[in-house]
Design a protein around this motif. Structure first.
Motif, PDB file in Angstrom:
ATOM      1  N   PRO A   1      28.885 -48.529  -8.748  1.00 45.65           N
ATOM      2  CA  PRO A   1      28.457 -49.557  -8.569  1.00 45.65           C
ATOM      3  C   PRO A   1      27.696 -50.342  -6.796  1.00 45.65           C
ATOM      4  O   PRO A   1      27.968 -50.247  -5.861  1.00 45.65           O
ATOM      5  N   THR A   2      25.669 -50.608  -7.124  1.00 47.39           N
ATOM      6  CA  THR A   2      25.312 -50.704  -6.042  1.00 47.39           C
ATOM      7  C   THR A   2      24.640 -51.900  -5.895  1.00 47.39           C
ATOM      8  O   THR A   2      24.488 -52.279  -5.623  1.00 47.39           O
ATOM      9  N   ALA A   3      24.756 -52.506  -7.315  1.00 47.53           N
ATOM     10  CA  ALA A   3      23.682 -53.901  -7.545  1.00 47.53           C
ATOM     11  C   ALA A   3      24.741 -54.182  -8.772  1.00 47.53           C
ATOM     12  O   ALA A   3      25.644 -54.280  -9.831  1.00 47.53           O
ATOM     13  N   ILE A   4      24.449 -56.428  -8.629  1.00 48.99           N
ATOM     14  CA  ILE A   4      24.919 -56.944  -9.356  1.00 48.99           C
ATOM     15  C   ILE A   4      24.181 -58.254  -9.762  1.00 48.99           C
ATOM     16  O   ILE A   4      23.478 -58.818  -8.823  1.00 48.99           O
ATOM     17  N   GLU A   5      24.083 -58.355 -11.439  1.00 51.83           N
ATOM     18  CA  GLU A   5      23.457 -59.784 -11.350  1.00 51.83           C
ATOM     19  C   GLU A   5      23.711 -60.296 -12.569  1.00 51.83           C
ATOM     20  O   GLU A   5      24.232 -60.010 -13.706  1.00 51.83           O
ATOM     21  N   LEU A   6      24.074 -61.725 -13.083  1.00 49.32           N
ATOM     22  CA  LEU A   6      24.507 -62.399 -13.634  1.00 49.32           C
ATOM     23  C   LEU A   6      23.335 -62.755 -14.616  1.00 49.32           C
ATOM     24  O   LEU A   6      22.496 -63.642 -13.448  1.00 49.32           O
ATOM     25  N   THR A   7      24.007 -63.245 -15.354  1.00 49.47           N
ATOM     26  CA  THR A   7      22.948 -63.977 -16.854  1.00 49.47           C
ATOM     27  C   THR A   7      23.136 -65.745 -16.106  1.00 49.47           C
ATOM     28  O   THR A   7      24.056 -65.533 -15.771  1.00 49.47           O
ATOM     29  N   ALA A   8      22.073 -65.964 -16.854  1.00 49.63           N
ATOM     30  CA  ALA A   8      22.006 -67.717 -16.680  1.00 49.63           C
ATOM     31  C   ALA A   8      23.362 -68.024 -17.699  1.00 49.63           C
ATOM     32  O   ALA A   8      23.814 -69.339 -15.927  1.00 49.63           O
ATOM     33  N   ASP A   9      23.866 -67.564 -17.698  1.00 51.56           N
ATOM     34  CA  ASP A   9      24.985 -68.451 -18.793  1.00 51.56           C
ATOM     35  C   ASP A   9      26.172 -68.309 -17.950  1.00 51.56           C
ATOM     36  O   ASP A   9      26.829 -68.667 -18.513  1.00 51.56           O
ATOM     37  N   GLY A  10      25.873 -66.564 -16.982  1.00 50.63           N
ATOM     38  CA  GLY A  10      27.435 -66.930 -16.115  1.00 50.63           C
ATOM     39  C   GLY A  10      28.265 -65.743 -17.879  1.00 50.63           C
ATOM     40  O   GLY A  10      29.188 -65.955 -16.371  1.00 50.63           O
ATOM     41  N   ARG A  11      27.787 -65.465 -18.417  1.00 54.89           N
ATOM     42  CA  ARG A  11      28.764 -65.228 -19.760  1.00 54.89           C
ATOM     43  C   ARG A  11      29.215 -63.339 -19.023  1.00 54.89           C
ATOM     44  O   ARG A  11      30.127 -62.718 -19.128  1.00 54.89           O
ATOM     45  N   PHE A  12      27.661 -62.688 -18.945  1.00 53.12           N
ATOM     46  CA  PHE A  12      27.703 -61.757 -18.281  1.00 53.12           C
ATOM     47  C   PHE A  12      27.215 -61.486 -17.084  1.00 53.12           C
ATOM     48  O   PHE A  12      26.329 -61.823 -16.690  1.00 53.12           O
ATOM     49  N   ALA A  13      27.373 -60.083 -16.757  1.00 52.46           N
ATOM     50  CA  ALA A  13      27.196 -59.361 -15.224  1.00 52.46           C
ATOM     51  C   ALA A  13      26.498 -57.431 -16.039  1.00 52.46           C
ATOM     52  O   ALA A  13      27.338 -57.198 -16.807  1.00 52.46           O
ATOM     53  N   TYR A  14      25.347 -57.899 -15.620  1.00 50.34           N
ATOM     54  CA  TYR A  14      24.676 -56.467 -15.266  1.00 50.34           C
ATOM     55  C   TYR A  14      25.255 -55.393 -14.057  1.00 50.34           C
ATOM     56  O   TYR A  14      24.886 -56.536 -12.835  1.00 50.34           O
ATOM     57  N   VAL A  15      25.721 -54.324 -14.312  1.00 44.79           N
ATOM     58  CA  VAL A  15      25.938 -53.994 -13.176  1.00 44.79           C
ATOM     59  C   VAL A  15      25.519 -52.516 -12.758  1.00 44.79           C
ATOM     60  O   VAL A  15      25.181 -51.353 -14.061  1.00 44.79           O
ATOM     61  N   LEU A  16      24.239 -52.196 -11.341  1.00 43.13           N
ATOM     62  CA  LEU A  16      24.052 -50.815 -11.752  1.00 43.13           C
ATOM     63  C   LEU A  16      24.832 -49.548 -10.761  1.00 43.13           C
ATOM     64  O   LEU A  16      25.968 -50.369  -9.908  1.00 43.13           O
ATOM     65  N   ASN A  17      25.451 -48.394 -11.531  1.00 41.06           N
ATOM     66  CA  ASN A  17      26.436 -47.654 -11.044  1.00 41.06           C
ATOM     67  C   ASN A  17      25.312 -46.046 -10.441  1.00 41.06           C
ATOM     68  O   ASN A  17      25.020 -45.962 -11.517  1.00 41.06           O
ATOM     69  N   THR A  18      24.980 -46.076  -8.958  1.00 40.85           N
ATOM     70  CA  THR A  18      24.426 -45.196  -9.128  1.00 40.85           C
ATOM     71  C   THR A  18      24.682 -43.858  -9.241  1.00 40.85           C
ATOM     72  O   THR A  18      23.916 -42.810  -9.373  1.00 40.85           O
ATOM     73  N   LYS A  19      25.456 -43.569  -9.235  1.00 41.81           N
ATOM     74  CA  LYS A  19      26.574 -42.063  -9.722  1.00 41.81           C
ATOM     75  C   LYS A  19      26.537 -42.294 -11.717  1.00 41.81           C
ATOM     76  O   LYS A  19      26.933 -41.256 -12.148  1.00 41.81           O
ATOM     77  N   GLY A  20      26.496 -43.487 -12.256  1.00 39.58           N
ATOM     78  CA  GLY A  20      26.513 -43.281 -13.681  1.00 39.58           C
ATOM     79  C   GLY A  20      28.283 -43.218 -13.534  1.00 39.58           C
ATOM     80  O   GLY A  20      29.121 -43.341 -13.449  1.00 39.58           O
ATOM     81  N   ASN A  21      27.930 -41.518 -14.850  1.00 39.54           N
ATOM     82  CA  ASN A  21      28.722 -40.897 -15.666  1.00 39.54           C
ATOM     83  C   ASN A  21      29.661 -39.911 -14.358  1.00 39.54           C
ATOM     84  O   ASN A  21      29.652 -38.860 -15.169  1.00 39.54           O
ATOM     85  N   GLY A  22      28.587 -39.705 -13.289  1.00 41.53           N
ATOM     86  CA  GLY A  22      28.750 -38.512 -13.344  1.00 41.53           C
ATOM     87  C   GLY A  22      27.667 -37.526 -13.113  1.00 41.53           C
ATOM     88  O   GLY A  22      26.433 -37.928 -13.851  1.00 41.53           O
ATOM     89  N   SER A  23      28.018 -35.908 -12.795  1.00 37.58           N
ATOM     90  CA  SER A  23      26.899 -34.821 -13.187  1.00 37.58           C
ATOM     91  C   SER A  23      26.164 -34.654 -14.004  1.00 37.58           C
ATOM     92  O   SER A  23      27.041 -33.281 -14.480  1.00 37.58           O
ATOM     93  N   VAL A  24      26.553 -35.331 -15.243  1.00 35.98           N
ATOM     94  CA  VAL A  24      27.264 -34.334 -16.702  1.00 35.98           C
ATOM     95  C   VAL A  24      26.145 -34.327 -17.315  1.00 35.98           C
ATOM     96  O   VAL A  24      25.925 -34.179 -18.998  1.00 35.98           O
ATOM     97  N   ALA A  25      24.398 -35.154 -17.315  1.00 33.31           N
ATOM     98  CA  ALA A  25      23.503 -35.256 -17.849  1.00 33.31           C
ATOM     99  C   ALA A  25      22.990 -33.082 -18.655  1.00 33.31           C
ATOM    100  O   ALA A  25      22.483 -34.115 -19.778  1.00 33.31           O
TER     101      ALA A  25
END
Length: 882
Positions: free
Chosen positions: A382-406
């Motif tokens: 993971p390389t980035a995180i942001e919270l929703t305004a109500d603080g219930r959810f976090a969005y997290v970006l994963n640069t390598k995600g699920n791996g090299s599986v496309a």
């Protein structure tokens, strides 16, 4: 399955929710792998040509698992991302209204609907460049989205009020035309949206922009490699993290990072990290020492929290006093070894949320008690995180995600570049204790570690020879061996080109479930020697706008915990290094040859025309390198490298001074396309094969053979297809204590091999990856077989020339032109998409089409304009039916 496609200079990026992904096709081979049931079984297999061996059938393969989780190339298990898409992303930002999440992808931005969590159709917009290592931000009113690019400009997108979609809205250039790329990164708007601040890595400054006029207003000097900029709550102070730390003082040790001198330690790693507090009213800027690799910043009140990725800490700074008030270790329980790599932060109330790139998790830290409350699982790095305004959810970006599986998820042969990036959506109300247990299990933090009760780990091995090659997959070399889990259709090299590799696999152990942890040479050599790729490498993978340090030339790529040679030297082990981490720009052949063949003739005739000089930038390594053994460029054949090693080894053997650890680069299986200045790809790979055979033969006929283990791996496997995963590779152990005529299908990675070296030589682990890895096990026996190895000659001329002149077909000319169009100035500058196809064409003489997936687009390192036309072999006179 929900999909959304966009055409960006001919590229097509498919987005899909991971819950709807198809399961991967089970690996092909002669065994029933019982994957669906997830059973662990042991079966006696009679393998033709390999004899009889007890083989533990693989309970784990890289990629998607029966329970829906993924095993990734580090050997860790991850939860699948909520939102999955092809390619590698780097950053995200929630809109001020909270209705969409913008994702900075490699070559574009796109939007995710925050309610449905689907990629919004037709929201993809091109960057006209690759993404920078970081940097995407909404204006406070949500009308403007700004993204950093690796070409040094900012790309702007206007959000249409009616359609809510993005429209391209021009660019802002941070420097005048012709000036060096400023490498923009993190950014911050003022509350009124009139001013934008951008951290410019290569200017050691924060650039202040007038948004309305779209011009540079001024620059604010800071220190080395500014990563991110944030505003204090009163907006009077810029808080800037300096990735590369303070400026060196006179007499201190430095190493250049893209021409910027970085203070380093004796291992060559960055030795400082700072933040700068810039007074916007014109007062003096204050610089504060924090920990190593300071990156993301979160501001609350008069405090700033700084993630220091290379120190596994978050540092709290009092902005008023300008001093550090707390150092908060980011680790689990008593697990003190390095590797968490905290690199992105979000804050709400008294909780700090921390993306741990190395743990594939978000840590929750209680700021009132300084304690880690627990962890939540996310995707791969993971390389980035942001919270929703109500603080219930976090969005997290994963640069390598699920791996090299496309591709493998669609039943296609895989390549290491087949990234599937993800965004994890965390419900922060879910029980943290339960989530923590998942992270602990996925990372094996509580798994009892034991040293296998084998003689190789009890002092029987005194000498380890670690050979690192370049870029081949298992299926390319061994795919048609019936004893292993291979795909014969992908075996492009086989017995003709790689007879020694295959003889070694037949006489010793064939490993058909071994993987490299890296993806290309820049991160592959770090994984091969350090047991990890750090935050700098993982972020710059997307664009490589500063450096491509496969050779240790950039101090920012090093782990603060050191490399395998540091571990050996700490235990007073003797060391000799041949080529590895020697600088390919400082290495020299004198005089400069006109082509490979001139150097080859000089070796054949022993005329001594050329002198080879190898140079390393790493202070602790300098006394231990062979001065004439080069890693790169490939003017030096692997036969010449073998000559140098064997001469050196036999001298040391006769003196009974063979080092405990010897590390060799054998890079010629990389090949150079159909460039007429070099041999054919198959000749260069045959050169590599014969060199390996000669080295093993020389060692096996020495007195030290009885106490030696040779370990062989590729730094990466990016150049060929593999039906299991693009990371599966040539993986070898050769020793009197290695079982003969055996197949080992245990799951191993690069860090498994490093752990094996450490246990054999009594070295301490370098970080949590190798500390928690299983060493090689089933392949070893306590009854040594001292029978030496006899190398076999090459089946093809090692100086076989590429077609030229009148001998060329139309297809030959096409692939030569494509070869010459690529950038060969430095390792891996040549786009691997095209190089793989060039090599395949040359090896198969155009008779077998490359195993493409329909709709594939070249999008690794090539220019965006190149993607407008994807030329298939049958467009140059080669039929898919041939």
């Amino acid at each position: 399955m929900m999909t959304s496609q966009t055409e960006s200079h001919g590229s097509s990026i498919q987005h899909q929710t991971s819950s709807d992904q198809p399961s991967p096709t089970p690996p092909r081979g002669m065994r029933d792998w019982f994957r669906a049931a997830g059973l662990a079984v042991t079966l006696a297999v009679v393998a033709a040509g390999l004899g009889v061996g007890a083989v533990k059938l693989g309970t784990v393969y890289l990629g998607k698992q029966p329970d829906g989780s993924f095993i990734v190339s580090s050997g860790q298990r991850i939860e699948p991302g909520t939102i999955a898409f092809s390619g590698r992303p780097i950053d995200l930002a929630i809109s001020p209204a909270g209705d969409v999440v913008a994702v900075l992808h490699k070559r574009e931005v796109f939007l995710i609907n925050a309610t449905t969590r689907e990629v919004i159709a037709d929201s993809n917009r091109p960057l006209n460049a690759s993404a920078a290592f970081r940097g995407i931000a909404w204006s406070p009113d949500g009308s403007l989205l700004v993204a950093s690019t690796d070409q040094g400009f900012l790309k702007l997108f206007r959000r249409d009020r009616d359609t809510k979609t993005l429209k391209e809205d021009g660019v802002i250039r941070l420097v005048a035309d012709g000036e060096k790329n400023p490498v923009p990164g993190g950014m911050a708007f003022t509350k009124d949206g009139q001013t934008l601040f951008v951290a410019a890595v290569n200017r050691n400054a924060v650039v202040e922009l007038d948004v309305a006029q779209r011009v540079v207003a001024r620059e604010h000097p800071v220190q080395n490699l500014p990563f991110e900029v944030r505003l204090s709550e009163d907006e009077q102070t810029l808080v800037v993290s300096n990735w590369g730390g303070r400026f060196a003082r006179e007499g201190e040790r430095v190493q250049l990072s893209d021409q910027i001198p970085i203070l380093i330690d004796e291992r060559g790693a960055a030795a400082s990290g700072t933040i700068s507090l810039v007074d916007r009213s014109g007062g003096p800027t204050r610089h504060i020492e924090v920990d190593l690799h300071p990156s993301s910043i979160a501001v609350k009140g008069d405090r700033a929290f700084v993630a220091c990725a290379l120190s596994d800490t978050v540092v709290e700074v009092d902005l008023t006093k300008g001093e550090v008030v707390r150092r908060l270790p980011i680790t689990y329980a008593n697990l003190k070894v390095a590797g968490s790599m905290p690199n992105a932060l979000a804050i709400r109330g008294d909780t700090l949320y921390i993306c741990n790139g190395g743990d594939n998790a978000v840590a929750e830290l209680d700021l009132t008690t300084s304690a880690i409350r627990g962890f939540r699982p996310v995707g791969y790095f993971p390389t980035a995180i942001e919270l929703t305004a109500d603080g219930r959810f976090a969005y997290v970006l994963n640069t390598k995600g699920n791996g090299s599986v496309a591709r493998t998820l669609m039943g296609q042969a895989g390549n290491a570049h087949d990234f599937q990036g993800t965004v994890s959506v965390l419900d922060l109300s879910e029980d943290l204790a339960t989530e923590t247990k998942k992270v602990v299990a996925h990372n094996r933090w509580k798994t009892p570690l034991s040293v296998p009760p084998l003689k190789v780990y009890q002092g029987a091995i005194e000498h380890v020879i670690y050979i690192i090659k370049e870029n081949r997959t298992y299926d390319e070399v061994f795919g048609d061996l019936p004893q292993g889990n291979g795909d014969p259709k992908l075996c492009s090299l086989g017995e003709t080109v790689m007879p020694n590799h295959r003889k070694l696999a037949r006489e010793f152990t064939l490993f058909d479930n071994g993987y490299v942890s890296g993806t290309n040479s820049a991160d592959g050599h770090q994984w091969s020697t350090q047991g990890l790729a750090n935050d700098y490498l993982e972020r710059f993978y997307v664009g490589y706008s500063r450096s491509y340090s496969d050779d240790g030339a950039d101090p920012m790529v090093f782990s603060g915990a050191g490399a395998i040679w540091d571990a050996a030297l700490r235990k007073n082990k003797t060391l000799r290094v041949y080529g590895e981490f020697c600088d390919d720009e400082k290495n020299r052949v004198v005089p400069e040859p006109k082509d490979w063949f001139e150097v080859w003739e000089d070796r054949q005739q022993q005329t001594g025309k050329f002198r080879f000089e190898a140079v390393t930038n790493i202070p602790s390594l300098q006394p231990h390198i062979h001065p004439n053994y080069m890693y790169w460029p490939l003017w030096q054949s692997d036969q010449h490298r073998a000559d140098l090693f064997i001469e050196d080894y036999q001298r040391l053997s006769a003196e009974n001074r063979v080092p405990n650890l010897m590390i060799l680069s054998l890079p010629c299986d990389h090949a150079e396309g159909t460039n007429p200045r070099y041999p054919t790809p198959r000749a260069m790979m045959a050169d590599n094969d014969l060199a390996l055979g000669r080295i093993v033969e020389a060692v096996s006929k020495s007195p030290q053979w009885a106490k030696t283990c040779i370990l062989v791996i590729e730094d990466d496997a990016q150049s060929g297809p593999d039906h299991v995963d693009g990371h599966r590779t040539v993986f070898m152990a050769i020793s009197p204590y290695v079982k003969r005529q055996f197949v080992d299908s245990s799951f191993y990675t690069t860090v498994s091999m490093l752990r094996t070296i450490e246990l054999m030589l009594g070295l301490d682990p370098m970080n949590r990856f190798d500390a928690l890895a299983d060493p090689l096990n089933l392949c070893f026996t306590d009854t040594p077989n001292l029978t030496p190895y006899q190398a076999v000659p090459a089946n093809i001329p090692l100086d076989e020339r590429n077609p030229s002149g009148a001998d060329m077909t139309e297809a030959d000319r096409y692939w030569l032109e494509k070869t010459l169009s690529l950038d060969w100035s430095k390792m891996d500058r040549a786009d691997p998409y095209w190089l793989n196809r060039i090599n395949w064409y040359s090896i198969h003489k155009g008779k077998i089409p490359y195993p493409d997936r329909p709709g594939d687009a070249p999008s690794q390192f090539d220019d965006p304009e190149e993607e407008a036309e994807i030329i298939r072999p049958n467009q140059v006179g080669i039929s898919d039916d041939d």
